[in-house]
Design a protein around this motif. Sequence first.
Motif, PDB file in Angstrom:
ATOM      1  N   CYS A 199       0.832  -1.210   0.000  1.00 24.92           N
ATOM      2  CA  CYS A 199       0.000   0.000   0.000  1.00 24.92           C
ATOM      3  C   CYS A 199       0.867   1.260   0.000  1.00 24.92           C
ATOM      4  O   CYS A 199       0.567   2.236  -0.699  1.00 24.92           O
ATOM      5  N   LEU A 200       1.955   1.245   0.775  1.00 22.03           N
ATOM      6  CA  LEU A 200       2.809   2.420   0.906  1.00 22.03           C
ATOM      7  C   LEU A 200       3.691   2.627  -0.325  1.00 22.03           C
ATOM      8  O   LEU A 200       3.969   3.761  -0.708  1.00 22.03           O
ATOM      9  N   SER A 201       4.153   1.541  -0.941  1.00 24.78           N
ATOM     10  CA  SER A 201       4.986   1.613  -2.144  1.00 24.78           C
ATOM     11  C   SER A 201       4.491   0.553  -3.116  1.00 24.78           C
ATOM     12  O   SER A 201       5.078  -0.530  -3.225  1.00 24.78           O
ATOM     13  N   PRO A 202       3.396   0.818  -3.833  1.00 22.08           N
ATOM     14  CA  PRO A 202       2.767  -0.211  -4.664  1.00 22.08           C
ATOM     15  C   PRO A 202       3.720  -0.791  -5.704  1.00 22.08           C
ATOM     16  O   PRO A 202       4.382  -0.042  -6.436  1.00 22.08           O
ATOM     17  N   PRO A 203       3.826  -2.129  -5.748  1.00 22.78           N
ATOM     18  CA  PRO A 203       4.656  -2.762  -6.772  1.00 22.78           C
ATOM     19  C   PRO A 203       3.924  -2.748  -8.112  1.00 22.78           C
ATOM     20  O   PRO A 203       2.703  -2.582  -8.177  1.00 22.78           O
ATOM     21  N   GLU A 204       4.683  -2.934  -9.167  1.00 17.31           N
ATOM     22  CA  GLU A 204       4.113  -2.937 -10.516  1.00 17.31           C
ATOM     23  C   GLU A 204       3.925  -4.373 -10.983  1.00 17.31           C
ATOM     24  O   GLU A 204       4.801  -5.213 -10.816  1.00 17.31           O
ATOM     25  N   ALA A 205       2.763  -4.653 -11.546  1.00 18.64           N
ATOM     26  CA  ALA A 205       2.536  -5.950 -12.174  1.00 18.64           C
ATOM     27  C   ALA A 205       2.910  -5.821 -13.646  1.00 18.64           C
ATOM     28  O   ALA A 205       2.528  -4.855 -14.309  1.00 18.64           O
ATOM     29  N   TRP A 206       3.679  -6.777 -14.175  1.00 19.32           N
ATOM     30  CA  TRP A 206       4.088  -6.683 -15.575  1.00 19.32           C
ATOM     31  C   TRP A 206       3.911  -8.026 -16.265  1.00 19.32           C
ATOM     32  O   TRP A 206       3.920  -9.078 -15.624  1.00 19.32           O
ATOM     33  N   ASP A 207       3.755  -7.995 -17.554  1.00 19.02           N
ATOM     34  CA  ASP A 207       3.541  -9.207 -18.337  1.00 19.02           C
ATOM     35  C   ASP A 207       4.883  -9.892 -18.545  1.00 19.02           C
ATOM     36  O   ASP A 207       5.726  -9.445 -19.327  1.00 19.02           O
ATOM     37  N   GLY A 208       5.079 -10.991 -17.828  1.00 19.78           N
ATOM     38  CA  GLY A 208       6.350 -11.720 -17.906  1.00 19.78           C
ATOM     39  C   GLY A 208       6.261 -12.962 -18.764  1.00 19.78           C
ATOM     40  O   GLY A 208       7.085 -13.868 -18.608  1.00 19.78           O
ATOM     41  N   THR A 209       5.287 -13.008 -19.668  1.00 19.36           N
ATOM     42  CA  THR A 209       5.096 -14.214 -20.471  1.00 19.36           C
ATOM     43  C   THR A 209       6.320 -14.535 -21.321  1.00 19.36           C
ATOM     44  O   THR A 209       6.791 -15.684 -21.357  1.00 19.36           O
ATOM     45  N   VAL A 210       6.866 -13.527 -22.003  1.00 18.53           N
ATOM     46  CA  VAL A 210       8.017 -13.773 -22.885  1.00 18.53           C
ATOM     47  C   VAL A 210       9.249 -14.199 -22.086  1.00 18.53           C
ATOM     48  O   VAL A 210       9.889 -15.206 -22.434  1.00 18.53           O
ATOM     49  N   PRO A 211       9.626 -13.500 -21.007  1.00 18.93           N
ATOM     50  CA  PRO A 211      10.745 -14.000 -20.200  1.00 18.93           C
ATOM     51  C   PRO A 211      10.493 -15.417 -19.674  1.00 18.93           C
ATOM     52  O   PRO A 211      11.426 -16.234 -19.628  1.00 18.93           O
ATOM     53  N   ALA A 212       9.242 -15.699 -19.270  1.00 16.44           N
ATOM     54  CA  ALA A 212       8.927 -17.048 -18.789  1.00 16.44           C
ATOM     55  C   ALA A 212       9.148 -18.077 -19.888  1.00 16.44           C
ATOM     56  O   ALA A 212       9.695 -19.162 -19.645  1.00 16.44           O
ATOM     57  N   GLN A 213       8.741 -17.744 -21.111  1.00 12.70           N
ATOM     58  CA  GLN A 213       8.937 -18.665 -22.239  1.00 12.70           C
ATOM     59  C   GLN A 213      10.426 -18.905 -22.508  1.00 12.70           C
ATOM     60  O   GLN A 213      10.845 -20.030 -22.775  1.00 12.70           O
ATOM     61  N   LYS A 214      11.222 -17.840 -22.421  1.00 13.36           N
ATOM     62  CA  LYS A 214      12.660 -17.978 -22.649  1.00 13.36           C
ATOM     63  C   LYS A 214      13.279 -18.899 -21.599  1.00 13.36           C
ATOM     64  O   LYS A 214      14.110 -19.762 -21.918  1.00 13.36           O
ATOM     65  N   LEU A 215      12.889 -18.719 -20.362  1.00 13.53           N
ATOM     66  CA  LEU A 215      13.460 -19.528 -19.289  1.00 13.53           C
ATOM     67  C   LEU A 215      13.014 -20.981 -19.406  1.00 13.53           C
ATOM     68  O   LEU A 215      13.816 -21.907 -19.283  1.00 13.53           O
ATOM     69  N   SER A 222      20.380 -22.617 -28.417  1.00 19.29           N
ATOM     70  CA  SER A 222      19.703 -21.531 -29.144  1.00 19.29           C
ATOM     71  C   SER A 222      19.213 -20.435 -28.216  1.00 19.29           C
ATOM     72  O   SER A 222      18.955 -19.310 -28.658  1.00 19.29           O
ATOM     73  N   THR A 223      19.089 -20.729 -26.919  1.00 17.53           N
ATOM     74  CA  THR A 223      18.615 -19.715 -25.964  1.00 17.53           C
ATOM     75  C   THR A 223      19.779 -18.955 -25.312  1.00 17.53           C
ATOM     76  O   THR A 223      19.547 -18.087 -24.459  1.00 17.53           O
ATOM     77  N   PHE A 224      21.012 -19.275 -25.686  1.00 20.08           N
ATOM     78  CA  PHE A 224      22.167 -18.607 -25.082  1.00 20.08           C
ATOM     79  C   PHE A 224      22.162 -17.116 -25.426  1.00 20.08           C
ATOM     80  O   PHE A 224      22.117 -16.734 -26.604  1.00 20.08           O
ATOM     81  N   GLY A 225      22.124 -16.290 -24.379  1.00 25.03           N
ATOM     82  CA  GLY A 225      22.214 -14.846 -24.575  1.00 25.03           C
ATOM     83  C   GLY A 225      20.930 -14.164 -25.001  1.00 25.03           C
ATOM     84  O   GLY A 225      20.947 -12.980 -25.356  1.00 25.03           O
ATOM     85  N   ILE A 226      19.773 -14.873 -24.923  1.00 23.71           N
ATOM     86  CA  ILE A 226      18.532 -14.226 -25.391  1.00 23.71           C
ATOM     87  C   ILE A 226      17.802 -13.469 -24.274  1.00 23.71           C
ATOM     88  O   ILE A 226      16.734 -12.902 -24.498  1.00 23.71           O
ATOM     89  N   GLY A 227      18.399 -13.415 -23.088  1.00 25.10           N
ATOM     90  CA  GLY A 227      17.697 -12.796 -21.957  1.00 25.10           C
ATOM     91  C   GLY A 227      18.382 -11.572 -21.395  1.00 25.10           C
ATOM     92  O   GLY A 227      18.218 -11.260 -20.214  1.00 25.10           O
ATOM     93  N   THR A 228      19.118 -10.844 -22.201  1.00 21.80           N
ATOM     94  CA  THR A 228      19.889  -9.704 -21.685  1.00 21.80           C
ATOM     95  C   THR A 228      19.021  -8.488 -21.352  1.00 21.80           C
ATOM     96  O   THR A 228      19.522  -7.504 -20.814  1.00 21.80           O
ATOM     97  N   GLU A 229      17.727  -8.553 -21.662  1.00 18.29           N
ATOM     98  CA  GLU A 229      16.846  -7.422 -21.316  1.00 18.29           C
ATOM     99  C   GLU A 229      16.610  -7.325 -19.813  1.00 18.29           C
ATOM    100  O   GLU A 229      16.156  -6.288 -19.311  1.00 18.29           O
ATOM    101  N   LEU A 230      16.918  -8.414 -19.066  1.00 17.63           N
ATOM    102  CA  LEU A 230      16.778  -8.410 -17.618  1.00 17.63           C
ATOM    103  C   LEU A 230      18.141  -8.644 -16.967  1.00 17.63           C
ATOM    104  O   LEU A 230      19.013  -9.302 -17.554  1.00 17.63           O
ATOM    105  N   GLY A 231      18.312  -8.121 -15.767  1.00 17.91           N
ATOM    106  CA  GLY A 231      19.529  -8.364 -15.005  1.00 17.91           C
ATOM    107  C   GLY A 231      19.435  -9.654 -14.226  1.00 17.91           C
ATOM    108  O   GLY A 231      18.380 -10.301 -14.151  1.00 17.91           O
ATOM    109  N   GLU A 232      20.537 -10.051 -13.593  1.00 19.88           N
ATOM    110  CA  GLU A 232      20.576 -11.319 -12.870  1.00 19.88           C
ATOM    111  C   GLU A 232      19.542 -11.367 -11.748  1.00 19.88           C
ATOM    112  O   GLU A 232      18.832 -12.372 -11.589  1.00 19.88           O
ATOM    113  N   GLN A 233      19.440 -10.285 -10.961  1.00 21.55           N
ATOM    114  CA  GLN A 233      18.472 -10.273  -9.864  1.00 21.55           C
ATOM    115  C   GLN A 233      17.040 -10.337 -10.385  1.00 21.55           C
ATOM    116  O   GLN A 233      16.175 -10.972  -9.787  1.00 21.55           O
ATOM    117  N   GLU A 234      16.811  -9.673 -11.511  1.00 27.22           N
ATOM    118  CA  GLU A 234      15.464  -9.720 -12.098  1.00 27.22           C
ATOM    119  C   GLU A 234      15.131 -11.128 -12.561  1.00 27.22           C
ATOM    120  O   GLU A 234      14.007 -11.610 -12.385  1.00 27.22           O
TER     121      GLU A 234
END
Length: 622
Positions: free
Chosen positions: A415-431, A472-484
Amino acid sequence: MSDAELSAIERAPVTAATPRYASAEEALHTVFGYDAFRGEQAQIIQQVVDGGDALVLMPTGGGKSLCYQIPALVREGTGVVISPLIALMQDQVDALSAVGVRAAFLNSTQDSAQRTAVERAFLSGELDLLYLAPERLRVSATADLLDRGVISLFAIDEAHCVSQWGHDFRPDYLQLSMLHERWPAVPRIALTATATEQTHLEIQKRLQLADARHFVASFDRPNIQYRIAAKNAPQQQLLELLRSEHAGDAGIVYCLSRASVEKTAEFLVQNGIPALPYHAGLDSRLRAANQSRFLREDGIVMVATIAFGMGIDKPDVRFVAHLDLPKSVEGYYQETGRAGRDGLPSTAWLAYGLQDVMQQRRMIDSSEGDAEHRRRLGTHLDAMLALCETVECRRVQLLAYFGEISTPCGNCDTCLSPPEAWDGTVPAQKLLSTVVRLQRERNQKFGAGQIIDILLGKTTPRVTQYDHGSLSTFGIGTELGEQEWRGVVRQLLAQGVLAVNSDGYGTLITTESSAAVLGSQRSVMLRREPERPTRAARARRTALADLPASAAPVFEQLRTWRAAEAKEQGVPAYVIFHDATLREIATGIPSTLAELGTMSGVGENKLAKYGEAILGVLGAAG
């Protein structure tokens, strides 16, 4: 007990403890110093006073104890309280004695002479309340003793301990149906601070409370601020919390393992925080000494496994922190409820990460019991994960677990610092694609670290060793950082789209739900961690909060007086007065005993014992 002592007890005359007060309201005001009952207390008390059974679900700090203490003062005879915690009976009796209630206990810590004295007092009608551990009822001499006395009521505290599926199961509670069978005319009141509908029904069935009147209070604890943080060097995160918001405060830190308890306590001490460890592996005398210090000294932090805390009546615990993921929402609620029993602002803080999810899943897979047992454990964990990952109000989700509908509280992290909901379908598919390719193309399974390295295109020794750079999935996830990416893995595990293999190595595998995500038949919404809370949201939550500037130094002087008085008597400070009472005195500055007697929590006994001393402190502070 010798034959002579037993014979003396058997010859002792039996007298019922006569009612001390004509009404519940008189007992409330005269003994405990309160003007009015809270919530359903009045109805619960009247139900028992009238001789009826009651099953009470009420949050910690909601005033459960009064629901059996007052009927014991109003009804003829002695109230018998079944409590699972021998180590705390002395403190419970001390607190009652301080307000003029005649209380005692029978347990294994006493010698023969002490037990004989208590038994005589019971038989001669000199006790209002008698505390027993459930295992004590297995001793035939105890049941025979109760047969010879006059019992006003049975109170079964921590009644959720009867649930074999619960987090605090105590086998000795299963035999408490004998209370109804052996003493059918004596009213019973079963009380717990937490219970799902399933546990609620189990308590009713196992304790034979089919005809009892049920009372379910709100589970909301509005004074507690619930916060769940992404785990990143959790000990340092904890230290920052204590230094910035809870310096000098008493609190509890829960860890999953004994080793973690020891390391965390040592870390805090090295950084200037007075911390003590508590777990089942410690010598029993050291455990008892540490518990005693926590209860009697101000500002002690107890680092413990979940074995610690049930029955702790310390009202000024300002924070409860978890460094590991609790196994269930029920356990989490029970543990966090030990903060702020006095109603003053308090914090419930949890550090939660990917390894927590994987560890809990592995523990469930390897747990003893049948498939149904593991399914139940999995259901509990899923509910806990849903609470951690929600983008909605934490309190709304927490209360919904107990069947209570509420509105956003404005006082939790989401409530004090609302988190953002985002569509993670594509990152989920990559993983998931990476996991599938490792399984199908290489017949390999790896943990989260290796899979994330592949997605980020890192050329590590392990990536080179297994030629994962050719995937084939090597290096396709650079849009997110390790913690993400670790957050993505954690949330996919929480949603059941990904699973931990049962091989014991923490490797990841797909589930039945994975195919729908890979085939784009199912979208995946994820939670993005918000920025650090604003300083306003992270304000110090102490007993001084909201006190007028002029009252703060008076409050501190009253606390100093109370600490000296408690030390002299060898009792916890809260037995003298709660912080909430001292706050009211510091704000109102009564100048006469009559005015002091109107303050909440100042009953006749405490007024007579401490009134002049308090007026002296106020006079010196003036």
